[in-house]
Write a protein that holds these residues in place. Sequence first.
Motif, short mmCIF file in Angstrom:
data_model
loop_
_atom_site.label_atom_id
_atom_site.label_comp_id
_atom_site.label_asym_id
_atom_site.label_seq_id
_atom_site.Cartn_x
_atom_site.Cartn_y
_atom_site.Cartn_z
N GLU A 147 0.77 -1.20 0.06
CA GLU A 147 0.01 0.05 0.00
C GLU A 147 0.76 1.39 0.13
OE1 GLU A 147 -2.27 -3.43 1.38
OE2 GLU A 147 -0.34 -2.69 2.10
N THR A 150 4.03 2.95 -5.16
CA THR A 150 3.36 3.77 -6.27
C THR A 150 3.12 3.12 -7.39
OG1 THR A 150 4.77 5.73 -5.21
CG2 THR A 150 3.65 6.08 -7.56
N CYS A 151 2.04 3.24 -8.11
CA CYS A 151 1.41 2.50 -9.14
C CYS A 151 1.31 3.62 -10.22
CB CYS A 151 0.21 1.67 -8.86
SG CYS A 151 -0.43 0.89 -10.38
N VAL A 160 -1.45 6.35 -10.32
CA VAL A 160 -2.84 6.06 -10.02
C VAL A 160 -3.09 5.27 -8.72
CG1 VAL A 160 -3.09 6.03 -12.67
CG2 VAL A 160 -2.60 3.84 -11.36
N GLY A 161 -4.10 4.84 -8.52
CA GLY A 161 -4.42 4.30 -7.11
C GLY A 161 -3.73 3.01 -7.02
N VAL A 162 -3.02 2.68 -6.16
CA VAL A 162 -2.17 1.68 -5.81
C VAL A 162 -2.90 0.17 -6.33
CG1 VAL A 162 -2.59 1.33 -3.34
CG2 VAL A 162 -0.39 0.62 -4.59
N ASN A 163 -4.11 0.19 -5.79
CA ASN A 163 -4.93 -0.81 -6.24
C ASN A 163 -5.02 -1.22 -7.67
OD1 ASN A 163 -5.56 -1.70 -3.74
ND2 ASN A 163 -7.14 -0.25 -3.50
#
Length: 199
Positions: A147, A150-151, A160-163
Amino acid sequence: MFGDYLQSVHYVDKALGQFVGQMKAQGLWDNSILVIYGDHDNSIKEAAYYEQFLGRPVTALDMEQIMNQVPLLIHLPDGALAGIDSNPSGMMDTAPTIYHLLGIPSESYDLMGQSLTVNKDRLVPLRSGAFSDNRSFYIPSETGRFESGTCYSLSTREPVGVNACRQGYEESQTMFRFSDQIITYDLIKSFNRTDHANK
């Protein structure tokens, strides 16, 4: 230091040219598959060198890619399939690719990668915890927690969101667990015994 690195690149390029020239002179070039793979980065981690060379600022994503991208050159007889494949790939894809190019079925081998001649999405896991695929590049944090990493979207080169990277991260970790256990416990032999028993 960076200048010395560029000089060494020039030396390798010239030596490779001489090697290819010798292959052609001996009549080997049009009957050979030549594979050249760079197995490590240049170890120069100062962004200022790259910014000066490229003439633009470099981001954290740029640096991560620079430090993890190495050349893979494949020459086929008569220049077949000549071109550049910009899709991500890793060392584990090299053996399946060579088997395919030589016409050797790879189904009987225990391989984790896939042939670069097959147009499929590829996942490239890195020991640092980073990974890349056709859409994303994940950079881990120093904490090691997913979490906190970094994505990046490779289409926009923005975070973008890490998920968005969770599935690729989990698949990468699973691949490394399998690989480590196979090597640590010499499991290839047991795989082969099981395969032969089932045939």
